[in-house]
Design a protein around this motif. Structure first.
Motif, PDB file in Angstrom:
ATOM      1  N   VAL A  37       0.844  -1.252  -0.096  1.00  0.00           N
ATOM      2  CA  VAL A  37      -0.050  -0.149  -0.041  1.00  0.00           C
ATOM      3  C   VAL A  37       0.960   1.256  -0.074  1.00  0.00           C
ATOM      4  O   VAL A  37       0.678   2.180  -0.943  1.00  0.00           O
ATOM      5  CB  VAL A  37      -1.016   0.089   1.287  1.00  0.00           C
ATOM      6  CG1 VAL A  37      -1.595   1.377   1.364  1.00  0.00           C
ATOM      7  CG2 VAL A  37      -2.159  -1.133   1.102  1.00  0.00           C
ATOM      8  N   GLU A  38       2.138   1.079   0.838  1.00  0.00           N
ATOM      9  CA  GLU A  38       2.779   2.362   0.899  1.00  0.00           C
ATOM     10  C   GLU A  38       3.431   2.538  -0.411  1.00  0.00           C
ATOM     11  O   GLU A  38       3.564   3.740  -0.927  1.00  0.00           O
ATOM     12  CB  GLU A  38       3.719   2.158   1.912  1.00  0.00           C
ATOM     13  CG  GLU A  38       3.244   2.600   3.407  1.00  0.00           C
ATOM     14  CD  GLU A  38       4.061   2.143   4.425  1.00  0.00           C
ATOM     15  OE1 GLU A  38       5.339   2.241   4.382  1.00  0.00           O
ATOM     16  OE2 GLU A  38       4.021   2.417   5.619  1.00  0.00           O
ATOM     17  N   GLY A  39       4.090   1.524  -0.859  1.00  0.00           N
ATOM     18  CA  GLY A  39       4.622   1.541  -2.402  1.00  0.00           C
ATOM     19  C   GLY A  39       3.761   2.008  -3.519  1.00  0.00           C
ATOM     20  O   GLY A  39       4.223   2.958  -4.158  1.00  0.00           O
ATOM     21  N   THR A  41       1.242   4.015  -2.920  1.00  0.00           N
ATOM     22  CA  THR A  41       0.631   5.396  -2.593  1.00  0.00           C
ATOM     23  C   THR A  41       1.794   6.360  -3.138  1.00  0.00           C
ATOM     24  O   THR A  41       1.724   7.442  -3.779  1.00  0.00           O
ATOM     25  CB  THR A  41       0.327   5.409  -0.974  1.00  0.00           C
ATOM     26  OG1 THR A  41      -0.617   4.635  -0.623  1.00  0.00           O
ATOM     27  CG2 THR A  41       0.223   6.789  -0.823  1.00  0.00           C
ATOM     28  N   GLY A  42       3.115   5.904  -2.682  1.00  0.00           N
ATOM     29  CA  GLY A  42       4.180   6.699  -3.138  1.00  0.00           C
ATOM     30  C   GLY A  42       4.277   6.727  -4.790  1.00  0.00           C
ATOM     31  O   GLY A  42       4.522   7.617  -5.210  1.00  0.00           O
ATOM     32  N   SER A  43       4.101   5.617  -5.429  1.00  0.00           N
ATOM     33  CA  SER A  43       4.181   5.717  -6.825  1.00  0.00           C
ATOM     34  C   SER A  43       3.078   6.490  -7.380  1.00  0.00           C
ATOM     35  O   SER A  43       3.343   7.533  -8.567  1.00  0.00           O
ATOM     36  CB  SER A  43       3.875   4.327  -7.445  1.00  0.00           C
ATOM     37  OG  SER A  43       3.829   4.135  -8.975  1.00  0.00           O
ATOM     38  N   ARG A  44       1.822   6.616  -6.920  1.00  0.00           N
ATOM     39  CA  ARG A  44       0.873   7.455  -7.494  1.00  0.00           C
ATOM     40  C   ARG A  44       1.088   9.114  -7.110  1.00  0.00           C
ATOM     41  O   ARG A  44       0.824   9.742  -8.046  1.00  0.00           O
ATOM     42  CB  ARG A  44      -0.527   7.106  -6.928  1.00  0.00           C
ATOM     43  CG  ARG A  44      -1.044   5.631  -7.502  1.00  0.00           C
ATOM     44  CD  ARG A  44      -2.054   5.349  -6.512  1.00  0.00           C
ATOM     45  NE  ARG A  44      -2.583   3.961  -7.021  1.00  0.00           N
ATOM     46  CZ  ARG A  44      -3.898   4.045  -7.878  1.00  0.00           C
ATOM     47  NH1 ARG A  44      -4.675   4.985  -7.973  1.00  0.00           N
ATOM     48  NH2 ARG A  44      -4.177   2.734  -8.564  1.00  0.00           N
ATOM     49  N   LEU A  45       1.640   9.347  -6.072  1.00  0.00           N
ATOM     50  CA  LEU A  45       2.246  10.513  -5.670  1.00  0.00           C
ATOM     51  C   LEU A  45       3.343  11.079  -6.544  1.00  0.00           C
ATOM     52  O   LEU A  45       3.179  12.300  -6.909  1.00  0.00           O
ATOM     53  CB  LEU A  45       2.442  10.677  -4.106  1.00  0.00           C
ATOM     54  CG  LEU A  45       1.335  10.595  -3.194  1.00  0.00           C
ATOM     55  CD1 LEU A  45       1.721  10.638  -1.821  1.00  0.00           C
ATOM     56  CD2 LEU A  45       0.372  11.824  -3.216  1.00  0.00           C
ATOM     57  N   ASN A  46       4.178  10.291  -6.892  1.00  0.00           N
ATOM     58  CA  ASN A  46       5.243  10.488  -7.545  1.00  0.00           C
ATOM     59  C   ASN A  46       4.681  10.769  -9.064  1.00  0.00           C
ATOM     60  O   ASN A  46       5.387  11.720  -9.719  1.00  0.00           O
ATOM     61  CB  ASN A  46       6.292   9.414  -7.762  1.00  0.00           C
ATOM     62  CG  ASN A  46       7.196   9.292  -6.559  1.00  0.00           C
ATOM     63  OD1 ASN A  46       7.277  10.079  -5.536  1.00  0.00           O
ATOM     64  ND2 ASN A  46       7.754   8.191  -6.290  1.00  0.00           N
ATOM     65  N   HIS A  47       3.984  10.026  -9.671  1.00  0.00           N
ATOM     66  CA  HIS A  47       3.241  10.331 -10.855  1.00  0.00           C
ATOM     67  C   HIS A  47       2.531  11.799 -10.987  1.00  0.00           C
ATOM     68  O   HIS A  47       2.479  12.598 -12.014  1.00  0.00           O
ATOM     69  CB  HIS A  47       2.197   9.270 -11.423  1.00  0.00           C
ATOM     70  CG  HIS A  47       2.860   8.007 -11.840  1.00  0.00           C
ATOM     71  ND1 HIS A  47       3.376   7.033 -11.236  1.00  0.00           N
ATOM     72  CD2 HIS A  47       2.996   7.762 -13.026  1.00  0.00           C
ATOM     73  CE1 HIS A  47       3.764   6.153 -11.953  1.00  0.00           C
ATOM     74  NE2 HIS A  47       3.655   6.577 -13.151  1.00  0.00           N
ATOM     75  N   LEU A  48       1.889  12.051  -9.632  1.00  0.00           N
ATOM     76  CA  LEU A  48       1.187  13.274  -9.879  1.00  0.00           C
ATOM     77  C   LEU A  48       2.172  14.566  -9.759  1.00  0.00           C
ATOM     78  O   LEU A  48       2.134  15.327 -10.546  1.00  0.00           O
ATOM     79  CB  LEU A  48       0.269  13.420  -8.539  1.00  0.00           C
ATOM     80  CG  LEU A  48      -0.057  14.816  -7.997  1.00  0.00           C
ATOM     81  CD1 LEU A  48      -1.060  15.259  -9.269  1.00  0.00           C
ATOM     82  CD2 LEU A  48      -0.798  14.969  -6.936  1.00  0.00           C
ATOM     83  N   VAL A  49       3.420  14.237  -9.059  1.00  0.00           N
ATOM     84  CA  VAL A  49       4.669  15.334  -8.795  1.00  0.00           C
ATOM     85  C   VAL A  49       5.191  15.595 -10.368  1.00  0.00           C
ATOM     86  O   VAL A  49       5.682  16.633 -10.880  1.00  0.00           O
ATOM     87  CB  VAL A  49       5.492  15.056  -7.971  1.00  0.00           C
ATOM     88  CG1 VAL A  49       6.622  15.889  -8.049  1.00  0.00           C
ATOM     89  CG2 VAL A  49       4.729  15.259  -6.555  1.00  0.00           C
ATOM     90  N   TYR A  77      -5.051   9.545  -2.194  1.00  0.00           N
ATOM     91  CA  TYR A  77      -3.927   8.681  -2.760  1.00  0.00           C
ATOM     92  C   TYR A  77      -3.958   7.294  -2.063  1.00  0.00           C
ATOM     93  O   TYR A  77      -3.914   6.282  -2.699  1.00  0.00           O
ATOM     94  CB  TYR A  77      -2.797   9.434  -3.017  1.00  0.00           C
ATOM     95  CG  TYR A  77      -2.849  10.052  -4.103  1.00  0.00           C
ATOM     96  CD1 TYR A  77      -3.586  11.209  -4.302  1.00  0.00           C
ATOM     97  CD2 TYR A  77      -2.061   9.712  -5.275  1.00  0.00           C
ATOM     98  CE1 TYR A  77      -3.538  12.090  -5.408  1.00  0.00           C
ATOM     99  CE2 TYR A  77      -2.048  10.456  -6.480  1.00  0.00           C
ATOM    100  CZ  TYR A  77      -2.921  11.571  -6.410  1.00  0.00           C
ATOM    101  OH  TYR A  77      -2.931  12.197  -7.619  1.00  0.00           O
ATOM    102  N   ARG A  78      -3.939   7.291  -0.707  1.00  0.00           N
ATOM    103  CA  ARG A  78      -3.773   5.853   0.119  1.00  0.00           C
ATOM    104  C   ARG A  78      -4.904   4.945  -0.003  1.00  0.00           C
ATOM    105  O   ARG A  78      -4.885   4.052  -0.439  1.00  0.00           O
ATOM    106  CB  ARG A  78      -3.389   6.246   1.738  1.00  0.00           C
ATOM    107  CG  ARG A  78      -3.290   4.965   2.207  1.00  0.00           C
ATOM    108  CD  ARG A  78      -3.093   5.435   3.758  1.00  0.00           C
ATOM    109  NE  ARG A  78      -3.121   3.995   4.601  1.00  0.00           N
ATOM    110  CZ  ARG A  78      -2.053   3.217   4.448  1.00  0.00           C
ATOM    111  NH1 ARG A  78      -0.950   3.514   3.735  1.00  0.00           N
ATOM    112  NH2 ARG A  78      -2.090   1.893   5.278  1.00  0.00           N
ATOM    113  N   GLN A  79      -6.183   5.866  -0.170  1.00  0.00           N
ATOM    114  CA  GLN A  79      -7.650   4.922  -0.530  1.00  0.00           C
ATOM    115  C   GLN A  79      -7.505   4.273  -1.747  1.00  0.00           C
ATOM    116  O   GLN A  79      -7.857   3.178  -1.732  1.00  0.00           O
ATOM    117  CB  GLN A  79      -8.477   5.779  -0.326  1.00  0.00           C
ATOM    118  CG  GLN A  79      -8.744   6.472   1.125  1.00  0.00           C
ATOM    119  CD  GLN A  79     -10.197   6.954   1.411  1.00  0.00           C
ATOM    120  OE1 GLN A  79     -10.721   7.510   0.429  1.00  0.00           O
ATOM    121  NE2 GLN A  79     -10.399   7.580   2.571  1.00  0.00           N
TER     122      GLN A  79
END
Length: 163
Positions: A37-39, A41-49, A77-79
């Motif tokens: 889940v953390e991975g 979430t981080g991947s999705r946030l990195n894509h956004l940035v 993003y976590r959900q």
């Protein structure tokens, strides 16, 4: 007119696939590996940035424009990540239970189709995927798609009418 009907059919198929998968995820209530889940979430946030950067924006500008706090964004993003991880785990379990696998031919066909979509030489794309270790990711995507195809084929879908 025929092209419009094809588009409508594809949209309907996509909606059915989404409904079947969301229903399965909602009913399953699986324990999820925190690291996955953390991975995700981080991947999705990195894509956004990354997308924001390409648009010439910063995360802070995005948060201000959307009137969203960092905590709210992280929660959203976590959900989404939790649902994605649960969907992947469920589809992989279905694939295992139904003895669904991926052949080299299917991987080759997917690479060929992707090279045409991306307008990249097929051999170059294949080499890039192999060097980056993403062939296994591609095989996993195909496996999950086939498992979802199986579920959709087995699902009983009723159309809601406005009465």
């Amino acid at each position: 007119v025929q092209r419009l009907e094809e588009i409508k059919s594809l949209e309907a198929d996509s909606q059915v696939r989404t409904i079947v998968l969301e229903d399965l995820v909602d009913r399953a209530n699986l324990p999820l590996p925190e690291s996955a889940v953390e991975g995700e979430t981080g991947s999705r946030l990195n894509h956004l940035v990354s997308d924001l950067k390409q648009a010439g924006l910063t995360l802070e500008q995005y948060l201000e424009a959307t009137k969203t706090s960092r905590e709210e964004l992280l929660n959203i993003y976590r959900q989404a990540a939790e649902k994605a991880v649960a969907a992947d785990l469920l589809l992989e379990a279905v694939a295992a239970a139904e003895n669904i696998d991926v052949s080299q031919k299917e991987i080759d066909e997917e690479i060929q189709a992707a090279s045409k979509r991306m307008e990249v030489e097929e051999d170059r794309l294949r080499k890039d995927l192999q060097e980056s270790g993403r062939v296994q990711v591609l095989a996993g995507d195909i496996l999950r798609r086939k498992a979802l195809d199986f579920l959709v084929g087995a699902a009983k879908v009723s159309q809601k009418t406005d009465s």
